[in-house]
Design an enzyme around this catalytic site. Structure first.
Site, PDB file in Angstrom:
ATOM      1  N   ARG A  61     -41.811 -12.076 -11.313  1.00  0.00           N
ATOM      2  CA  ARG A  61     -41.066 -11.536 -12.054  1.00  0.00           C
ATOM      3  C   ARG A  61     -41.677 -11.624 -13.686  1.00  0.00           C
ATOM      4  O   ARG A  61     -41.346 -10.790 -14.416  1.00  0.00           O
ATOM      5  CB  ARG A  61     -39.691 -12.165 -12.047  1.00  0.00           C
ATOM      6  CG  ARG A  61     -39.064 -11.921 -10.624  1.00  0.00           C
ATOM      7  CD  ARG A  61     -38.323 -10.832 -10.186  1.00  0.00           C
ATOM      8  NE  ARG A  61     -37.095 -10.763 -11.282  1.00  0.00           N
ATOM      9  CZ  ARG A  61     -36.034 -11.423 -10.896  1.00  0.00           C
ATOM     10  NH1 ARG A  61     -35.958 -12.167  -9.533  1.00  0.00           N
ATOM     11  NH2 ARG A  61     -35.032 -11.389 -11.704  1.00  0.00           N
ATOM     12  N   HIS A 110     -26.749 -16.671 -16.181  1.00  0.00           N
ATOM     13  CA  HIS A 110     -27.610 -16.823 -15.184  1.00  0.00           C
ATOM     14  C   HIS A 110     -29.050 -17.419 -15.436  1.00  0.00           C
ATOM     15  O   HIS A 110     -29.758 -17.477 -14.644  1.00  0.00           O
ATOM     16  CB  HIS A 110     -27.763 -15.572 -14.443  1.00  0.00           C
ATOM     17  CG  HIS A 110     -26.510 -14.983 -13.865  1.00  0.00           C
ATOM     18  ND1 HIS A 110     -26.511 -13.701 -13.199  1.00  0.00           N
ATOM     19  CD2 HIS A 110     -25.446 -15.543 -13.451  1.00  0.00           C
ATOM     20  CE1 HIS A 110     -25.219 -13.547 -12.748  1.00  0.00           C
ATOM     21  NE2 HIS A 110     -24.665 -14.436 -12.982  1.00  0.00           N
ATOM     22  N   CYS A 142     -40.315 -37.261 -16.288  1.00  0.00           N
ATOM     23  CA  CYS A 142     -40.203 -38.100 -15.074  1.00  0.00           C
ATOM     24  C   CYS A 142     -41.159 -37.866 -14.033  1.00  0.00           C
ATOM     25  O   CYS A 142     -41.028 -38.701 -12.998  1.00  0.00           O
ATOM     26  CB  CYS A 142     -38.523 -38.087 -14.480  1.00  0.00           C
ATOM     27  SG  CYS A 142     -38.141 -36.685 -13.766  1.00  0.00           S
TER      28      CYS A 142
HETATM   29  C1  BJW Z   1     -27.803   1.267 -16.464  1.00  0.00           C
HETATM   30  C2  BJW Z   1     -29.045   1.780 -16.805  1.00  0.00           C
HETATM   31  C3  BJW Z   1     -29.204   2.092 -18.095  1.00  0.00           C
HETATM   32  C4  BJW Z   1     -29.227   1.376 -14.665  1.00  0.00           C
HETATM   33  N1  BJW Z   1     -28.084   1.761 -18.846  1.00  0.00           N
HETATM   34  N2  BJW Z   1     -26.769   1.034 -17.114  1.00  0.00           N
HETATM   35  C5  BJW Z   1     -15.987 -13.824  -5.373  1.00  0.00           C
HETATM   36  C6  BJW Z   1     -16.100 -12.727  -4.324  1.00  0.00           C
HETATM   37  C7  BJW Z   1     -16.937 -12.797  -3.550  1.00  0.00           C
HETATM   38  C8  BJW Z   1     -18.270 -13.643  -3.643  1.00  0.00           C
HETATM   39  C9  BJW Z   1     -18.055 -14.522  -4.627  1.00  0.00           C
HETATM   40  C10 BJW Z   1     -17.018 -14.367  -5.461  1.00  0.00           C
HETATM   41  N3  BJW Z   1     -17.244 -15.457  -6.413  1.00  0.00           N
HETATM   42  C11 BJW Z   1     -18.509 -15.892  -6.045  1.00  0.00           C
HETATM   43  C12 BJW Z   1     -19.200 -15.301  -5.160  1.00  0.00           C
HETATM   44  C13 BJW Z   1     -20.502 -15.664  -4.660  1.00  0.00           C
HETATM   45  C14 BJW Z   1     -21.430 -15.138  -5.488  1.00  0.00           C
HETATM   46  C15 BJW Z   1     -21.170 -13.402  -5.545  1.00  0.00           C
HETATM   47  O1  BJW Z   1     -20.840 -12.906  -6.541  1.00  0.00           O
HETATM   48  N4  BJW Z   1     -21.555 -12.790  -4.421  1.00  0.00           N
HETATM   49  C16 BJW Z   1     -21.327 -11.267  -4.670  1.00  0.00           C
HETATM   50  C17 BJW Z   1     -22.575 -10.585  -4.520  1.00  0.00           C
HETATM   51  C18 BJW Z   1     -20.466 -10.931  -3.198  1.00  0.00           C
HETATM   52  N5  BJW Z   1     -21.665 -15.548  -6.582  1.00  0.00           N
HETATM   53  C19 BJW Z   1     -22.270 -16.897  -6.762  1.00  0.00           C
HETATM   54  O2  BJW Z   1     -23.030 -17.241  -5.976  1.00  0.00           O
HETATM   55  C20 BJW Z   1     -22.502 -17.391  -8.122  1.00  0.00           C
HETATM   56  N6  BJW Z   1     -22.021 -18.486  -8.182  1.00  0.00           N
HETATM   57  C21 BJW Z   1     -20.866 -18.964  -7.981  1.00  0.00           C
HETATM   58  O3  BJW Z   1     -19.919 -18.320  -7.654  1.00  0.00           O
HETATM   59  O4  BJW Z   1     -20.591 -20.357  -8.094  1.00  0.00           O
HETATM   60  C22 BJW Z   1     -19.302 -21.081  -7.586  1.00  0.00           C
HETATM   61  C23 BJW Z   1     -19.851 -21.539  -6.099  1.00  0.00           C
HETATM   62  C24 BJW Z   1     -20.642 -22.289  -5.547  1.00  0.00           C
HETATM   63  C25 BJW Z   1     -21.000 -22.740  -4.604  1.00  0.00           C
HETATM   64  C26 BJW Z   1     -20.366 -22.068  -3.656  1.00  0.00           C
HETATM   65  C27 BJW Z   1     -19.552 -20.771  -3.632  1.00  0.00           C
HETATM   66  C28 BJW Z   1     -19.193 -20.704  -5.086  1.00  0.00           C
HETATM   67  C29 BJW Z   1     -23.589 -17.327  -8.767  1.00  0.00           C
HETATM   68  C30 BJW Z   1     -24.378 -15.739  -8.891  1.00  0.00           C
HETATM   69  C31 BJW Z   1     -25.743 -15.725  -9.541  1.00  0.00           C
HETATM   70  C32 BJW Z   1     -26.211 -14.669  -9.541  1.00  0.00           C
HETATM   71  N7  BJW Z   1     -27.633 -14.669  -9.719  1.00  0.00           N
HETATM   72  C33 BJW Z   1     -28.653 -13.458  -9.702  1.00  0.00           C
HETATM   73  C34 BJW Z   1     -30.030 -13.589  -9.487  1.00  0.00           C
HETATM   74  C35 BJW Z   1     -30.436 -14.513 -10.723  1.00  0.00           C
HETATM   75  C36 BJW Z   1     -31.961 -14.789 -10.610  1.00  0.00           C
HETATM   76  C37 BJW Z   1     -32.820 -13.623 -10.315  1.00  0.00           C
HETATM   77  O5  BJW Z   1     -33.042 -12.977 -11.158  1.00  0.00           O
HETATM   78  O6  BJW Z   1     -33.462 -13.458  -9.313  1.00  0.00           O
HETATM   79  O7  BJW Z   1     -28.346 -12.774 -10.751  1.00  0.00           O
HETATM   80  S1  BJW Z   1     -27.945 -12.116  -8.560  1.00  0.00           S
HETATM   81  C38 BJW Z   1     -28.513 -10.682  -9.469  1.00  0.00           C
HETATM   82  O8  BJW Z   1     -27.041 -10.045  -9.578  1.00  0.00           O
HETATM   83  C39 BJW Z   1     -28.745 -11.478 -10.826  1.00  0.00           C
HETATM   84  C40 BJW Z   1     -27.835 -10.618 -11.862  1.00  0.00           C
HETATM   85  O9  BJW Z   1     -27.662 -11.156 -13.052  1.00  0.00           O
HETATM   86  C41 BJW Z   1     -26.586 -10.275 -10.966  1.00  0.00           C
HETATM   87  C42 BJW Z   1     -25.795  -9.045 -11.283  1.00  0.00           C
HETATM   88  O10 BJW Z   1     -26.587  -7.903 -11.263  1.00  0.00           O
HETATM   89  P1  BJW Z   1     -26.350  -6.649 -12.489  1.00  0.00           P
HETATM   90  O11 BJW Z   1     -27.095  -7.298 -13.595  1.00  0.00           O
HETATM   91  O12 BJW Z   1     -25.083  -6.171 -12.416  1.00  0.00           O
HETATM   92  O13 BJW Z   1     -27.406  -5.771 -11.882  1.00  0.00           O
HETATM   93  P2  BJW Z   1     -27.480  -4.549 -10.538  1.00  0.00           P
HETATM   94  O14 BJW Z   1     -28.797  -4.177 -10.277  1.00  0.00           O
HETATM   95  O15 BJW Z   1     -26.541  -5.027  -9.504  1.00  0.00           O
HETATM   96  O16 BJW Z   1     -26.748  -3.358 -11.574  1.00  0.00           O
HETATM   97  C43 BJW Z   1     -27.421  -2.657 -12.502  1.00  0.00           C
HETATM   98  C44 BJW Z   1     -26.443  -1.485 -13.225  1.00  0.00           C
HETATM   99  O17 BJW Z   1     -27.305  -1.041 -14.074  1.00  0.00           O
HETATM  100  C45 BJW Z   1     -25.938  -0.415 -12.301  1.00  0.00           C
HETATM  101  O18 BJW Z   1     -24.756  -0.493 -12.330  1.00  0.00           O
HETATM  102  C46 BJW Z   1     -26.625   0.845 -12.862  1.00  0.00           C
HETATM  103  O19 BJW Z   1     -25.684   2.018 -12.708  1.00  0.00           O
HETATM  104  C47 BJW Z   1     -26.927   0.301 -14.255  1.00  0.00           C
HETATM  105  N8  BJW Z   1     -27.904   1.108 -15.036  1.00  0.00           N
HETATM  106  N9  BJW Z   1     -29.717   1.932 -15.574  1.00  0.00           N
HETATM  107  C48 BJW Z   1     -26.953   1.248 -18.471  1.00  0.00           C
HETATM  108  N10 BJW Z   1     -30.273   2.774 -18.572  1.00  0.00           N
HETATM  109 ZN    ZN Z   2     -37.438 -34.867 -14.992  1.00  0.00          ZN
END
Ligand code: BJW
Ligand code: ZN
Length: 232
Positions: A61, A110, A142
């Site tokens: 990445r 994130h 460490c």
């Molecule tokens: C354009 C464009 C242009 C294109 N102009 N626009 C409630 C309900 C259900 C589940 C959960 C909940 N609460 C928590 C959860 C669990 C989970 C979650 O949300 N799951 C769902 C998917 C179902 N969440 C978590 O686990 C989070 N932690 C948490 O809740 O902790 C508490 C906990 C602890 C222990 C147990 C349980 C709970 C942490 C979430 C971390 C997400 N991490 C990632 C990976 C980061 C590292 C990596 O990069 O690999 O973050 S996942 C990935 O998705 C990344 C992103 O930041 C994130 C969001 O994605 P994003 O940015 O929205 O991108 P896309 O691709 O989805 O969308 C792109 C958009 O752009 C589209 O709409 C296009 O149309 C648009 N677009 N071109 C403008 N030019």
């Molecule tokens: Zn350390």
């Protein structure tokens, strides 16, 4: 915008799409690397079970990001920061492009792909300042094993960063939701807190999202084209 005192912006992968950064869920199919969907490789359990492979994925990445520069969306948002009494920019992106465009105090919900985090002492290191091929990297403080300093599925968001983002959204008059599919929580709940506090919600995205129906205005188009056209 002219009368707003507090502006809150939540961005996602779409804001960096025009910089050449791949989105997660855009482009028709789930992002897959070496046959592993990104939500498997970007998960807390993968850090426990196969840390070297997690590093391989994030090294890949970083390689992609090396040639990516901020676009007009990042630049426009950087230009907004001094124009309001309170301006909060929270991003789900780990690419660092908002800061590179000149935004200060970006709330990286994130984490950041250019940092490593020690699994033993929580120490952090900038991978650009101290490049090394050792995988996993070894902590200077460490000697512990380090992981990428990003928030994976099943992990908590950094508490201080989250609190500031929650405060910024709840204190906003205008909230922009830019380039996020709004599927990942808790980030996707931030605009709802703004709405609850009476803010005017604007979505900038070529596609509708689960937040579209609570938005007051949807600007359908690429962020790099839409945001620079907003004059106030
Ligand atoms: C354009 C464009 C242009 C294109 N102009 N626009 C409630 C309900 C259900 C589940 C959960 C909940 N609460 C928590 C959860 C669990 C989970 C979650 O949300 N799951 C769902 C998917 C179902 N969440 C978590 O686990 C989070 N932690 C948490 O809740 O902790 C508490 C906990 C602890 C222990 C147990 C349980 C709970 C942490 C979430 C971390 C997400 N991490 C990632 C990976 C980061 C590292 C990596 O990069 O690999 O973050 S996942 C990935 O998705 C990344 C992103 O930041 C994130 C969001 O994605 P994003 O940015 O929205 O991108 P896309 O691709 O989805 O969308 C792109 C958009 O752009 C589209 O709409 C296009 O149309 C648009 N677009 N071109 C403008 N030019
Ligand atoms: Zn350390």
């Amino acid at each position: 915008m002219r009368s707003a005192r507090g502006v809150f912006v939540l961005t996602g992968a779409g804001v960096s799409a025009e910089s050449g950064v791949p989105t997660f869920r855009g482009g028709g199919g789930a992002a897959v690397w070496k046959g592993l969907p990104f939500d498997v490789i970007s998960s807390a359990s993968m850090v426990r079970s196969n840390l070297p492979e997690v590093w391989e994925w994030f090294d890949y990445r970083r390689g992609v990001l090396e040639s990516c520069r901020p676009n007009r969306a990042h630049e426009t948002l950087a230009g907004w920061q001094n124009r309001f009494e309170r301006f909060t920019l929270a991003t789900q992106n780990i690419d660092g492009l908002h800061a590179e465009a000149g935004s200060r105090g970006v709330l990286e919900l994130h984490g950041n792909v250019w940092r490593a985090l020690c699994l033993n002492c929580d120490g952090r290191e900038d991978l650009r300042r101290k490049p090394s091929d050792v995988r996993p990297p070894v902590c200077d403080e460490c000697g512990g094993r380090m992981r990428p300093d990003v928030v994976l599925f099943g992990e908590m968001l950094p508490a201080g960063v989250w609190d500031e983002a929650a405060d910024g959204s709840a204190a906003s008059d205008v909230c922009f939701i830019v380039g996020t599919s709004a599927l990942v929580h808790p980030a996707a709940s931030l605009p709802l807190a703004a709405k609850h506090a009476g803010a005017f919600l604007v979505e900038v995205n070529p596609e509708p999202t689960p937040l579209s129906n609570v938005c007051d205005l949807a600007l359908r188009g690429p962020a790099g084209e839409v945001l620079p056209q907003i004059e106030f």
